[in-house]
Design a protein around this motif. Structure first.
Motif, mmCIF file in Angstrom:
data_model
loop_
_atom_site.group_PDB
_atom_site.id
_atom_site.type_symbol
_atom_site.label_atom_id
_atom_site.label_comp_id
_atom_site.label_asym_id
_atom_site.label_seq_id
_atom_site.Cartn_x
_atom_site.Cartn_y
_atom_site.Cartn_z
ATOM 1 N N ILE A 173 0.857 -1.182 0.000
ATOM 2 C CA ILE A 173 0.000 0.000 0.000
ATOM 3 C C ILE A 173 0.892 1.231 0.000
ATOM 4 O O ILE A 173 2.070 1.164 0.363
ATOM 5 C CB ILE A 173 -0.954 0.035 1.221
ATOM 6 N N GLY A 174 0.340 2.350 -0.406
ATOM 7 C CA GLY A 174 1.108 3.591 -0.348
ATOM 8 C C GLY A 174 0.418 4.712 -1.090
ATOM 9 O O GLY A 174 -0.600 4.506 -1.762
ATOM 10 N N GLN A 175 0.990 5.887 -0.950
ATOM 11 C CA GLN A 175 0.467 7.031 -1.667
ATOM 12 C C GLN A 175 0.832 6.923 -3.130
ATOM 13 O O GLN A 175 1.933 6.535 -3.473
ATOM 14 C CB GLN A 175 0.971 8.327 -1.048
ATOM 15 N N ALA A 176 -0.111 7.274 -3.985
ATOM 16 C CA ALA A 176 0.089 7.149 -5.429
ATOM 17 C C ALA A 176 0.150 8.534 -6.074
ATOM 18 O O ALA A 176 -0.438 9.493 -5.591
ATOM 19 C CB ALA A 176 -1.071 6.356 -6.034
ATOM 20 N N GLU A 177 0.891 8.569 -7.169
ATOM 21 C CA GLU A 177 0.933 9.768 -7.996
ATOM 22 C C GLU A 177 0.569 9.342 -9.410
ATOM 23 O O GLU A 177 1.260 8.550 -10.023
ATOM 24 C CB GLU A 177 2.326 10.383 -7.964
#
Length: 125
Positions: free
Chosen positions: A120-124
């Motif tokens: 999981i993680g922040q996406a750009e």
């Protein structure tokens, strides 16, 4: 209406958003995603191996702790991109703690269609 009352109204509305999961082509991922969205930690955990790993922005985290504390307080508000034969989901996300942001969930399945790793993680995008 004060700022806090407006924020609470927005948060309550986002909890009631009906999610279109038709883009999710992998049946295990789709079922796990729907359990996550429903806040059903018991059902969510049933799709994972007993020793499932969690990577959060590449950093190991305790999967069981994440699954029991975040579920019901974090959810996708949109599914924008689905990749990797339906195993990677990118979309807008709401966390009661961290607010709203773009994120990804990448599911890794074993030969028995059990999820052994979740990234999981922040996406750009």
């Amino acid at each position: 209406m004060g700022a806090e009352a407006q924020k609470e109204k927005i948060n309550n509305q986002s909890k009631n958003i009906s999610m279109d999961t038709s883009k999710l082509s992998n049946p295990t991922v789709k079922a796990a995603f729907e359990a996550w969205q429903a806040g059903d930690s018991k059902l969510w955990l049933s799709f994972f191996t007993a020793d499932a790993q969690l990577l959060d922005d590449g950093h190991p985290r305790n999967f069981q702790n994440f699954s029991t504390k975040a579920i019901g307080h974090e959810r996708f508000t949109s599914v924008d991109i689905v990749k990797d034969s339906g195993r990677s989901i990118f979309g807008h996300f709401h966390s009661d703690t961290w607010g709203n942001f773009k994120t990804y969930f990448k599911f890794h399945l074993d030969a028995n269609s059990k999820i052994y790793k979740l990234e999981i993680g922040q996406a750009e995008y």
